[in-house]
Each structure stands twice: as structure tokens, then as C-alpha cells.
Write a protein that holds these residues in place. Structure first.
Motif, mmCIF file in Angstrom:
data_model
loop_
_atom_site.group_PDB
_atom_site.id
_atom_site.type_symbol
_atom_site.label_atom_id
_atom_site.label_comp_id
_atom_site.label_asym_id
_atom_site.label_seq_id
_atom_site.Cartn_x
_atom_site.Cartn_y
_atom_site.Cartn_z
ATOM 1 N N LEU A 151 0.826 -1.201 0.000
ATOM 2 C CA LEU A 151 0.000 0.000 0.000
ATOM 3 C C LEU A 151 0.865 1.258 0.000
ATOM 4 O O LEU A 151 0.591 2.218 -0.738
ATOM 5 N N GLY A 152 1.912 1.250 0.820
ATOM 6 C CA GLY A 152 2.821 2.393 0.852
ATOM 7 C C GLY A 152 3.509 2.612 -0.487
ATOM 8 O O GLY A 152 3.663 3.754 -0.951
ATOM 9 N N SER A 153 3.899 1.480 -1.132
ATOM 10 C CA SER A 153 4.544 1.581 -2.447
ATOM 11 C C SER A 153 3.584 2.157 -3.477
ATOM 12 O O SER A 153 3.964 3.003 -4.304
ATOM 13 N N LEU A 154 2.311 1.706 -3.425
ATOM 14 C CA LEU A 154 1.322 2.219 -4.368
ATOM 15 C C LEU A 154 1.085 3.716 -4.162
ATOM 16 O O LEU A 154 1.013 4.484 -5.126
ATOM 17 N N ILE A 155 0.966 4.105 -2.880
ATOM 18 C CA ILE A 155 0.765 5.528 -2.574
ATOM 19 C C ILE A 155 1.958 6.349 -3.055
ATOM 20 O O ILE A 155 1.802 7.429 -3.637
ATOM 21 N N PHE A 156 3.162 5.821 -2.805
ATOM 22 C CA PHE A 156 4.373 6.516 -3.244
ATOM 23 C C PHE A 156 4.407 6.665 -4.765
ATOM 24 O O PHE A 156 4.713 7.740 -5.298
ATOM 25 N N LEU A 157 4.064 5.549 -5.471
ATOM 26 C CA LEU A 157 4.050 5.598 -6.933
ATOM 27 C C LEU A 157 2.990 6.565 -7.442
ATOM 28 O O LEU A 157 3.214 7.281 -8.433
ATOM 29 N N ILE A 158 1.831 6.581 -6.766
ATOM 30 C CA ILE A 158 0.765 7.506 -7.170
ATOM 31 C C ILE A 158 1.226 8.949 -6.985
ATOM 32 O O ILE A 158 1.005 9.805 -7.852
ATOM 33 N N ILE A 159 1.875 9.220 -5.835
ATOM 34 C CA ILE A 159 2.374 10.583 -5.582
ATOM 35 C C ILE A 159 3.411 10.974 -6.630
ATOM 36 O O ILE A 159 3.382 12.080 -7.172
ATOM 37 N N ILE A 160 4.327 10.030 -6.918
ATOM 38 C CA ILE A 160 5.349 10.297 -7.940
ATOM 39 C C ILE A 160 4.689 10.536 -9.306
ATOM 40 O O ILE A 160 5.056 11.461 -10.046
ATOM 41 N N GLY A 161 3.681 9.677 -9.630
ATOM 42 C CA GLY A 161 2.996 9.818 -10.915
ATOM 43 C C GLY A 161 2.255 11.139 -11.026
ATOM 44 O O GLY A 161 2.332 11.819 -12.058
ATOM 45 N N VAL A 162 1.541 11.517 -9.957
ATOM 46 C CA VAL A 162 0.806 12.794 -9.967
ATOM 47 C C VAL A 162 1.783 13.958 -10.077
ATOM 48 O O VAL A 162 1.553 14.916 -10.828
#
Length: 250
Positions: free
Chosen positions: A70-81
Motif C-alpha cells: 500500500l505504501g509503495s502504491l501511494i508513493f508511486l501515485i504521488i510520484i505519478g501525480v
């Protein structure tokens, strides 16, 4: 009968000796049996406890894996945004820069066109003065021609007339080169305009007054007004449309 009773008694004694829990032998066996049962139960409880601990560890590992995922997904989402916002901002900045550069080019083009048209206007006025000077010379030569009747005077008069015609052709070529888009629109949209009409349109484009047009074209102011009216009619302009503004917008 007596023997039977003895056998029965002996049987009870044997039974009591081997199966009665109160005897020392049986008590010892029962104690061993209880210890084995207790040990077995302890081992079973230990095994069960170990299983529970393994299950708890597996649950903890699974929970940690979910947290990490979940943390990795959130991090990737933040990076993507963040990357999307960066690219969007960059694209908008480049678009604004291109638009600004384009507007500057258009502005410079209009300023350059206005400058060239001013130069054309000055050239046209100089041409008017030159034509008036040549006309004055021609009038004087005509007076002399009526007195002397020399053929040289006719040649000079012919040369003056030809020179005045060439001046307008040169002006027309320069105007067409500077205002190529305007001239193309005029000839394409209004093919019925004569060369005299096109001259009036060109001079209107250069903000010449009717008096200046009459001097340049060698006609009266009334003739200029007549030509302007003819141009409006051929262009089919409404009365509310200003001819100067309309031609300037082309």
C-alpha cells in the motif's frame, strides 16, 4: 464345593492384584500412564501453540506486506501525480512561450508592414511631387512647342509621359510586394475591380486622403469620390460599413 470357593477366592485375589488401582503395582502403572498422558497433552499443546505462533507470524508478515504494498502504491501515485503535474506545467509553459513568441512575431510583422507602408506612402507623395514637377515642365514645353514646333520637344514630352506611367507601375509593384496578402484578397474576393479601383484600394490602405489621391492619380477629388463609390458598390458593402476600416482589415 470348598475347592470351588477357593478357586473363586484365588480369582478375586488375582483380579485385585492386577486390576485394582489400590495396589502398589497398579498405582505405579497408573502413575506412568498419567505421566505419559500429561506429556502427550503438553506436547500437543506445545505443537498447537507453535502452530498458533506460526499463524500469527504469517498474519503479521502478510499485514506488513500489505502495508509495504500500500505504501509503495501511494508513493508511486504521488510520484505519478507529481510527474504529471510537472509535465502539464512544462507543456503549458512551452505552449504559452510559443503563443507569446507567435504574438511577438505577428506584432513585429504588423509593425514591419506598417513601417513599409509608411515608406510607400512617403514614396507615393514624393512621386506626386515629382509628377507635378514633370507636369509643370510638360506644360511649359507645350507652350514652347506651339511657338517653335521643334521635334525634340515632342520627344521630351513623350519621355515625361512615359516616365510618369513607369512611376506608377513601380509603385504598384512595391505595394503588391509589401501587401501581398491584401492584394491577393482584393483580386480574389473582388475580381470585378478595375486597375483604377485597385489603385484607390491601395491608396486607402495607405491612409491617403481624397485630396492626396487626386494629386497622385492626376484626377479631380470628385473623380476620386466617384471611384470610391464604385468600389463600395462592387464590394456590395452596406451603408453602415466604413470603407477605410474595411479595406484596412483585409
Amino acid at each position: 464345593m470348598k475347592k470351588r470357593l477357593e478357586i473363586k477366592k484365588k480369582s478375586r485375589e488375582i483380579d485385585a492384584q492386577f486390576f485394582d488401582s489400590r495396589t502398589a503395582i497398579n498405582q505405579s502403572l497408573l502413575e506412568i500412564k498419567d505421566e505419559f498422558r500429561i506429556e502427550k497433552e503438553n506436547q500437543e499443546r506445545l505443537v498447537q501453540k507453535q502452530r498458533l505462533e506460526k499463524l500469527e507470524q504469517a498474519d503479521e508478515i502478510s499485514f506488513l506486506q500489505r502495508i509495504i504494498l500500500l505504501g509503495s502504491l501511494i508513493f508511486l501515485i504521488i510520484i505519478g501525480v507529481g510527474f504529471f503535474q510537472y509535465m502539464r506545467t512544462k507543456h503549458l509553459a512551452e505552449k504559452q512561450l510559443l503563443s507569446k513568441n507567435k504574438q511577438l512575431e505577428i506584432k513585429k510583422g504588423k509593425e514591419l508592414l506598417a513601417l513599409k507602408n509608411k515608406e510607400l506612402a512617403v514614396t507615393a507623395l514624393q512621386m506626386v511631387e515629382k509628377d507635378e514637377f514633370l507636369k509643370d515642365i510638360a506644360d511649359r514645353l507645350k507652350e514652347l512647342e506651339s511657338i517653335t514646333e521643334k521635334p525634340e520637344i515632342k520627344q521630351v514630352l513623350k519621355s515625361i509621359s512615359h516616365n510618369r506611367s513607369d512611376n506608377w507601375k513601380e509603385f504598384r509593384l512595391r505595394f503588391t510586394a509589401v501587401n501581398e496578402t491584401f492584394y491577393h484578397k482584393i483580386t480574389t474576393m473582388y475580381p470585378k475591380l478595375s486597375q483604377a479601383d485597385q489603385k484607390i484600394c491601395a491608396l486607402i490602405k495607405l491612409n491617403f486622403s481624397s485630396k492626396e489621391m487626386s494629386r497622385l492619380l492626376g484626377i479631380s477629388v470628385e473623380s476620386v469620390h466617384t471611384t470610391r463609390y464604385r468600389v463600395r458598390k462592387k464590394m456590395k458593402l452596406d451603408r453602415g460599413v466604413n470603407l477605410e476600416e474595411y479595406i484596412s482589415s483585409l
